[in-house]
Design a protein around this motif. Structure first.
Motif, PDB file in Angstrom:
ATOM      1  N   ARG A   1       5.028   7.430   1.921  1.00 31.68           N
ATOM      2  CA  ARG A   1       3.854   7.771   2.727  1.00 31.68           C
ATOM      3  C   ARG A   1       3.838   9.208   3.220  1.00 31.68           C
ATOM      4  O   ARG A   1       2.767   9.760   3.476  1.00 31.68           O
ATOM      5  CB  ARG A   1       3.725   6.808   3.899  1.00 31.68           C
TER       6      ARG A   1
ATOM      7  N   VAL B   1       0.948  11.266  -1.599  1.00 30.39           N
ATOM      8  CA  VAL B   1       0.284  10.210  -0.846  1.00 30.39           C
ATOM      9  C   VAL B   1      -0.561  10.799   0.278  1.00 30.39           C
ATOM     10  O   VAL B   1      -1.685  10.336   0.536  1.00 30.39           O
ATOM     11  CB  VAL B   1       1.319   9.209  -0.299  1.00 30.39           C
ATOM     12  N   ARG B   2      -0.075  11.815   0.932  1.00 33.32           N
ATOM     13  CA  ARG B   2      -0.844  12.423   2.036  1.00 33.32           C
ATOM     14  C   ARG B   2      -2.142  13.046   1.541  1.00 33.32           C
ATOM     15  O   ARG B   2      -3.117  13.166   2.303  1.00 33.32           O
ATOM     16  CB  ARG B   2       0.011  13.455   2.764  1.00 33.32           C
TER      17      ARG B   2
ATOM     18  N   MET C   1      -4.020  11.681  -0.703  1.00 33.40           N
ATOM     19  CA  MET C   1      -4.943  10.608  -1.089  1.00 33.40           C
ATOM     20  C   MET C   1      -6.034  10.436  -0.036  1.00 33.40           C
ATOM     21  O   MET C   1      -5.795  10.610   1.162  1.00 33.40           O
ATOM     22  CB  MET C   1      -4.198   9.271  -1.193  1.00 33.40           C
TER      23      MET C   1
ATOM     24  N   ARG D   1      -5.199   5.259   0.075  1.00 30.51           N
ATOM     25  CA  ARG D   1      -3.849   5.178   0.615  1.00 30.51           C
ATOM     26  C   ARG D   1      -3.590   3.817   1.258  1.00 30.51           C
ATOM     27  O   ARG D   1      -2.477   3.297   1.198  1.00 30.51           O
ATOM     28  CB  ARG D   1      -3.647   6.298   1.638  1.00 30.51           C
ATOM     29  N   ASP D   2      -4.631   3.234   1.867  1.00 21.92           N
ATOM     30  CA  ASP D   2      -4.435   2.023   2.661  1.00 21.92           C
ATOM     31  C   ASP D   2      -4.942   0.749   1.978  1.00 21.92           C
ATOM     32  O   ASP D   2      -4.910  -0.330   2.577  1.00 21.92           O
ATOM     33  CB  ASP D   2      -5.129   2.176   4.023  1.00 21.92           C
TER      34      ASP D   2
ATOM     35  N   THR E   1       0.844  -1.200   0.000  1.00 21.60           N
ATOM     36  CA  THR E   1       0.000   0.000   0.000  1.00 21.60           C
ATOM     37  C   THR E   1       0.878   1.248   0.000  1.00 21.60           C
ATOM     38  O   THR E   1       2.014   1.220   0.461  1.00 21.60           O
ATOM     39  CB  THR E   1      -0.916   0.050   1.238  1.00 21.60           C
ATOM     40  N   TYR E   2       0.314   2.323  -0.503  1.00 22.90           N
ATOM     41  CA  TYR E   2       1.036   3.599  -0.472  1.00 22.90           C
ATOM     42  C   TYR E   2       1.286   4.039   0.962  1.00 22.90           C
ATOM     43  O   TYR E   2       2.330   4.597   1.288  1.00 22.90           O
ATOM     44  CB  TYR E   2       0.242   4.674  -1.215  1.00 22.90           C
ATOM     45  N   GLY E   3       0.318   3.770   1.833  1.00 27.71           N
ATOM     46  CA  GLY E   3       0.449   4.205   3.217  1.00 27.71           C
ATOM     47  C   GLY E   3       1.507   3.449   3.998  1.00 27.71           C
ATOM     48  O   GLY E   3       1.974   3.928   5.032  1.00 27.71           O
TER      49      GLY E   3
END
Length: 224
Positions: A176, A181-182, A184, A189-190, A168-170
């Protein structure tokens, strides 16, 4: 240069662990694809494993695609002590003596644009590749489309492999905290987006017959 020499030359360069690299190598050795496609090469580690297998087979070519930012930038050598992509793919291919077996393609925005060009230049009823390895954007938006484009270019009986089904991006230490990404939504993100591509687009596809989920990898074989 054999597989052990390639592993030694690559060392701990990210992002494919040597155990997975060996799996890629053994798959290509056993199945003997003539034309291989890779989406996302970063430093070029996985490209070297695939290229080494093609060389050991005595035939074949890997076409591998990634963004322009991974391109070697010799003009920056005196400005930066190290590049984020040091070593770059061309350096690794030269080190491993695999330049004749791997063709890197650098694209400004997305490999999907390059796949569009391949589709434009592929006659109807013909195919380009025996095996495709998708390990690039890790995005539902990009790789969902990439799968359908790859399907149009993949020969019947060919395999497609997805990496990072659970990523995941998170959870990415390097991404992250980026603004991208923040910004999203939390769900985006998750969510393991490649896992969604594999489960919602690949598995239900009527053109595919064999599936295997191996830890963080997903395999699918195109039917006749």
């Amino acid at each position: 240069m054999d597989i052990e020499q390639v592993i030694s030359a690559i060392g701990e360069i990210p992002f494919i662990p040597k155990e997975r690299g060996r799996e890629l190598y053994e798959f290509v050795r056993a199945n003997k694809p003539e034309a291989v496609l890779e989406l996302g090469f970063a430093h070029g580690v996985s490209s070297c494993y695939i290229g080494a297998a093609l060389k050991a087979n005595g035939s074949g070519l890997l076409t591998t695609m990634d963004l322009d930012r991974t391109r070697p930038r010799p003009e920056l050598a005196n400005l930066l002590d190290i590049s984020p992509w040091d070593p770059d793919i061309r350096t690794l291919l030269k080190t491993t003596e695999l330049e004749d077996w791997v063709e890197p393609v650098f694209t400004p925005t997305s490999y999907n644009w390059e796949l569009m060009h391949l589709l434009e230049n592929t006659p109807a009823g013909q195919w380009r590749f025996d095996f495709a390895f998708i390990d690039g954007a890790h995005s539902w938006f990009v790789d969902g489309l990439a799968f359908f484009l790859v399907d149009r270019l993949l020969k019947p009986g060919g395999w497609v492999l997805f990496d990072d089904l659970d990523w995941t991006y998170g959870s990415s230490p390097s991404l992250r905290e980026t603004g991208y990404v923040r910004a999203m939504p939390a769900e985006e993100r998750d969510t393991p987006q490649i896992g969604k591509v594999f489960d919602l687009l690949v598995r239900p596809h009527p053109g595919y017959r064999q599936f295997r989920r191996d830890s963080n990898w997903g395999w699918a074989r195109k039917g006749p």
